[in-house]
Design an enzyme around this catalytic site. Structure first.
Site, short mmCIF file in Angstrom:
data_model
loop_
_atom_site.label_atom_id
_atom_site.label_comp_id
_atom_site.label_asym_id
_atom_site.label_seq_id
_atom_site.Cartn_x
_atom_site.Cartn_y
_atom_site.Cartn_z
N GLU A 58 44.55 49.33 54.46
CA GLU A 58 44.30 47.92 54.74
C GLU A 58 42.80 47.66 54.94
OE1 GLU A 58 45.72 45.28 54.29
OE2 GLU A 58 44.77 43.82 55.62
N LYS A 61 40.64 45.07 52.67
CA LYS A 61 39.89 43.94 53.27
C LYS A 61 38.46 43.94 52.75
CE LYS A 61 42.29 42.32 54.47
NZ LYS A 61 43.40 41.56 54.31
N LYS A 87 45.62 32.91 47.64
CA LYS A 87 46.30 33.17 48.91
C LYS A 87 47.79 33.41 48.71
CE LYS A 87 46.55 33.38 53.38
NZ LYS A 87 46.01 34.62 53.95
N GLU A 90 38.17 43.07 48.89
CA GLU A 90 38.54 41.72 48.45
C GLU A 90 37.50 40.67 48.84
OE1 GLU A 90 42.53 40.62 49.65
OE2 GLU A 90 42.17 41.08 51.73
N TRP A 135 44.42 27.49 39.21
CA TRP A 135 44.01 28.89 39.15
C TRP A 135 44.47 29.35 37.78
CZ3 TRP A 135 46.18 33.83 38.72
CH2 TRP A 135 45.41 34.89 39.21
N ARG A 177 43.95 28.40 48.75
CA ARG A 177 44.91 29.14 47.92
C ARG A 177 44.21 29.84 46.75
NH1 ARG A 177 50.35 27.12 48.29
NH2 ARG A 177 50.65 27.52 46.08
N ASN A 179 52.52 23.78 38.97
CA ASN A 179 52.26 25.14 39.47
C ASN A 179 53.33 26.05 38.89
OD1 ASN A 179 50.38 24.02 41.10
ND2 ASN A 179 51.34 24.61 43.04
N GLY A 180 52.95 27.26 38.54
CA GLY A 180 53.92 28.20 37.99
C GLY A 180 53.59 28.52 36.55
N CYS A 229 47.49 27.82 42.19
CA CYS A 229 47.39 26.37 42.03
C CYS A 229 47.95 25.62 43.24
CB CYS A 229 48.17 25.92 40.81
SG CYS A 229 47.74 26.80 39.32
N HIS A 238 40.80 67.09 46.77
CA HIS A 238 41.48 67.23 45.47
C HIS A 238 40.90 66.26 44.44
CE1 HIS A 238 44.21 70.05 47.24
NE2 HIS A 238 44.46 69.20 48.23
C1 G6P Z 1 47.83 37.72 47.95
C2 G6P Z 1 46.95 37.49 49.15
C3 G6P Z 1 47.05 38.67 50.10
C4 G6P Z 1 48.50 38.90 50.49
C5 G6P Z 1 49.40 39.08 49.26
C6 G6P Z 1 50.87 39.03 49.64
O1 G6P Z 1 47.32 38.74 47.18
O2 G6P Z 1 45.61 37.31 48.74
O3 G6P Z 1 46.29 38.40 51.26
O4 G6P Z 1 48.59 40.03 51.29
O5 G6P Z 1 49.18 38.01 48.34
O6 G6P Z 1 51.14 37.76 50.14
P1 G6P Z 1 52.34 37.39 51.09
O7 G6P Z 1 52.21 35.92 51.30
O8 G6P Z 1 53.59 37.76 50.35
O9 G6P Z 1 52.18 38.17 52.34
#
Ligand code: G6P
Length: 589
Positions: free
Chosen positions: A461, A465, A584, A468, A75, A27, A101-102, A2, A484
């Site tokens: 990673e 990527k 985000k 997502e 959100w 976000r 938010n929260g 949010c 395995h």
């Molecule tokens: C969310 C974002 C990711 C990020 C993760 C940790 O899932 O979509 O891109 O890596 O949070 O976020 P931070 O701000 O703690 O790096």
């Protein structure tokens, strides 16, 4: 997750709220709304879906002279994304209006109590209780009422509040959810993060837990938990306004990949570790989530390799709920782009309570994790808007190398580090090759990533990527672990991305590649120029990166993976910067 915006004073209220919300879109959200305080009361406009839906609704209204307003991108957590569950929420008597938010953990209890007093609830949200509770607690003094209300809330919150009795004021409060405030010539403004108000001011007040603010046209008055007025200094943020704009690129993600060379250069210029006294610890634990966790996995390999200190890496949400054994001479490294990820924040607090020293690698200046850590190293990536993290990851790796160098008394050295930005530039200049490979593979329903050692850490990673943003199912495996289980999934045409940047593991990986090729896999190898000829013998396609000391390879080899994910997502018509269901900055558990 949010987003909150609010303003008071001489702004074009609705326009500023909508513009602020557009800066918070990244976000992640599924509905949006605004409320403005006008002479004849509070007017709320909100709806499910994208901001364009809200803008359309707002454009049909004439708000007249309404100096105060709040806005929200939601959100969904409690209740599906629909018009009613969207924020703002208004109290029964229409006196208070709230964006939140929260998560309010005791909302059921509060709701039951208010219902027994005759209150009716229209939404399924936890947030609506705050509006009614404010009404219930109001005896004429808004600050007193807000203090009493937040003292009854359990959980996390950043709040923007309007009160009909105070037609030129805006109020805020926070606990464990980020909130920033600014004062401009036109008036006061609040938001859940910096990019939303950067075009109005660079001098930002960062709200602390327990603080309440009364925001007026000419001043912001901050109150501490006891209700005392307190002095607060603004932090100057020198991010360029442009760095939160697309600047001619089709997507923020592509722009942010192009910013990696300058971001890594800026990070390498940060001498914060030089000013930290760090006694060599007996053990290190790294705590993070998502991409930052993957940076931690690379960190483990390089610190163990260079400094010989045992390192454990843990996902923050797991760390929180396990019995932790933290010794006297343990160091905790917390990694977070936003500095606000709630699991990382709470895991850090736990480690601190257990007596560990905390060093945080954080991007966002003044964020909660940065403030609460014992020491902070800012990664200097600048604002990262795309949900999929790119430049934050490479700068986190750069910071990791610098920390490993410090912990190993200069084993790493700065020579190769300084070459890395130029190498990334060269990789980006060859992006069309990667685009071509993506166009051959983007139709796959599953794409695997394999590697050994640092290449495995990197593969995690690369795989994240891809899944997502393109929604292609993807998993990362250690090359040696394939047989395995996962190899059962390889069939004719299954794409497998193999990282082969580690010469001492090259022949082992070549063996793994042969195993999957024999079962029909289509293999794309990412390797260094010096190993390219050998790689071509086993691969269907080869992407090369400049020759580099293997220990640094992840920071350059990740770039083709990011570009590959990007092009696959574009080819599949996905919303690259705002992938479905993701946020985000994850400020709820
Ligand atoms: C969310 C974002 C990711 C990020 C993760 C940790 O899932 O979509 O891109 O890596 O949070 O976020 P931070 O701000 O703690 O790096």
């Amino acid at each position: 997750m949010c987003g909150i915006i609010g303003c008071t004073g001489g702004f074009d209220t609705a326009a500023v709220l909508l513009q602020g919300l557009s800066k918070l879109e990244y976000r992640g959200y599924d509905s949006a709304g605004i409320a403005v305080l006008c002479v004849d009361g509070i007017e709320v406009v909100k709806c499910r879906g994208r901001l364009s839906n809200l803008s359309e609704l707002v454009s049909g209204k004439d708000f007249g002279d309404c100096p105060v307003g709040i806005g929200h991108t939601r959100w969904a957590t409690h209740g599906e994304p629909n018009d009613i569950n969207s924020h703002p929420h208004i109290s029964r008597d229409g006196r208070f209006c709230v964006v939140h938010n929260g998560i309010i953990e005791n909302y059921m209890e509060i709701r039951d109590g208010l219902m027994s007093q005759g209150y009716e609830f229209v939404s399924e949200t936890d947030s609506e209780v705050i509006a009614h509770l404010l009404e219930f607690n109001f005896r004429g003094d808004v600050i007193q009422c807000l203090r009493e209300t937040v003292s009854q809330l359990e959980g996390s919150y950043a709040l923007g509040v309007l009160c009909r009795e105070k037609p030129d004021m805006l109020y805020s409060a926070r606990k464990d959810s980020p909130l920033v405030l600014g004062l401009t010539e036109k008036g006061g403004i609040i938001a859940s993060d910096i990019p939303a108000i950067l075009s109005h001011t660079r001098d930002i007040y960062i709200a602390e837990d327990g603080e309440i603010a009364a925001v007026g046209r000419d001043e912001i008055v901050f109150y501490d938990q006891l209700g005392n007025i307190m002095d607060k200094d603004a932090v100057h943020v020198d991010w360029e306004v442009d760095s939160a704009e697309k600047g001619g690129f089709e997507h923020f993600m592509l722009k942010e990949i192009h910013e990696e060379p300058s971001a890594v250069r800026a990070t390498l210029g940060n001498d914060a570790f030089d000013h930290m006294e760090i006694t060599k610890p007996d053990r290190i634990q790294i705590i993070a989530c998502g991409t930052a966790y993957h940076a931690g996995v690379v960190g483990k390999y390089i610190i163990e390799e260079t400094a010989g200190i045992p390192v454990e890496v843990e996902v923050a949400s797991e760390y929180r709920y396990r019995n932790q054994i933290v010794g006297k001479n343990h160091l905790t490294i917390v990694i977070s782009q936003s500095g606000e990820t709630i699991d990382t924040l709470f895991a850090m607090r736990k480690a601190k309570k257990l007596g560990s020293r905390i060093i945080a690698l954080v991007n966002v200046v003044g964020s909660s994790i940065a403030r609460e850590a014992d020491d902070v190293f800012y990664t200097r990536a600048g604002p990262e808007i795309a949900v999929a993290s790119t430049k934050a990851y490479s700068t986190q790796l750069a910071a990791m190398y610098m920390l490993a160098d410090k912990l190993s008394d200069g084993t790493i050295g700065s020579k190769t580090l300084a070459d890395i930005p130029g190498m990334i530039e060269r990789i980006i200049s060859k992006r069309e090759d990667i685009q071509r490979f993506a166009s051959e593979l983007f139709g796959g329903s599953s794409i695997f990533f394999i590697g050994r050692g640092l290449d495995f850490a990197l593969s995690m990673e690369g795989s994240l990527k891809l899944k997502e943003i393109s929604y292609i199912h993807s998993e990362a495996y250690a090359g040696g672990e394939l047989k395995h289980g996962t190899i059962a999934l390889i069939e004719e045409g299954t794409p497998v991305i193999c990282s082969m940047t580690q010469p001492h593991l090259f022949s082992k990986m070549a063996g793994n590649v042969k195993e999957i090729q024999a079962r029909g896999a289509k293999v794309l190898v990412i390797t260094t120029e010096d190993l390219a000829e050998e790689a071509a013998k086993v691969a269907d396609m080869v992407v090369t990166i400049p020759e580099i000391d293997p220990i640094y390879a992840p920071v350059t080899a990740v770039v083709p993976m990011q570009l590959f994910a990007y092009y696959c997502a574009v080819l599949r018509g996905c919303d690259v910067d705002k992938p479905r269901n993701l946020a985000k900055s994850v400020t709820v558990e």
